[in-house]
Design an enzyme around this catalytic site. Structure first.
Site, PDB file in Angstrom:
ATOM      1  CB  SER A  61      -0.957  -0.035   1.195  1.00 40.54           C
ATOM      2  OG  SER A  61      -1.743  -1.192   1.157  1.00 40.54           O
ATOM      3  CG  HIS A  66      -4.507  -2.045  -1.907  1.00 43.31           C
ATOM      4  ND1 HIS A  66      -5.008  -2.850  -0.924  1.00 43.31           N
ATOM      5  CD2 HIS A  66      -3.878  -1.033  -1.244  1.00 43.31           C
ATOM      6  CE1 HIS A  66      -4.718  -2.365   0.267  1.00 43.31           C
ATOM      7  NE2 HIS A  66      -4.038  -1.268   0.090  1.00 43.31           N
TER       8      HIS A  66
END
Length: 212
Positions: free
Chosen positions: A107, A132
């Protein structure tokens, strides 16, 4: 932006790691690393450790505005605002910032890894990288929900555009590939353009850093 907004992985357990502000041997280790122009993100990104990392990079820049700074990353992600403070500091200072991941860069950890100086973004062979979209809880009144939802959408697009800029992909490709959790091995991250090298030995990294 909601204070809950983050790009930490859903369902991922918290990563154990050093927190700035403790005392004892751990602090001594990280002070020694700092003297060698190494800063370490070894836990979830929070505003507190983001402030510390920004301060360390600014200090190293003031000491020598040309020598490389090494940002080591083993992080599950975390605060968007904290991560963006680190990112903006990396862009602000004149030094090249080499990024190195071991363990996991997920992330916001992935975002910071990929934001390193082109040609100086590294992964150890068994590192895992996760790309993501930002996550955020949306609650409150209907008006508050609408405001927060728009902020989350804008944040998603901003981060995706920056990821595209740093990886050589189009915004549309990043949006498609990161719509769900997208895990990479170190080699896959290299092929995708998130990093530049997969190294197993520190001497290989130093050979790429003429300022050291």
């Amino acid at each position: 932006m909601s204070h809950n907004t983050s790009i930490a992985s859903q369902g991922m357990p918290a990563m154990a790691g050093p927190e700035t502000g403790g005392a004892g041997m751990t602090d001594n280790v990280y002070q020694s690393l700092l003297r060698n122009r190494i800063v370490f993100l070894g836990s979830e990104v929070k505003d507190e450790n983001a402030n510390a990392l920004c301060a360390q990079m600014l200090l190293l820049n003031a000491e020598d505005p040309e020598a490389d700074i090494y940002l080591y990353i083993n992080s599950p992600g975390g605060s968007v605002t904290g991560g963006m403070a680190i990112y903006d500091t990396m862009q602000w200072i004149s030094n090249d910032v080499a990024t190195v991941t071991m363990g996991m860069a997920a992330s916001m950890g992935q975002f910071l890894l990929t934001a390193g100086t082109p040609g100086k973004r590294y992964a150890l062979p068994h590192a895992k990288i996760l790309m993501h979209q930002p996550l955020g809880g949306v609650g409150g009144t209907a008006t508050e929900i609408a405001i927060n939802a728009k902020m989350l959408k804008d944040t998603k697009r901003e981060l995706s555009q920056l990821n595209a800029d740093h990886s050589g992909h189009t915004l549309e490709q990043i949006l498609e590939d990161s719509d769900r959790d997208h895990w990479f091995t170190a080699q896959e991250a290299l092929e995708y353009g998130l990093i530049d090298h997969v190294y197993s030995n520190a001497s290989q990294l130093r050979g790429d850093a003429p300022n050291q």
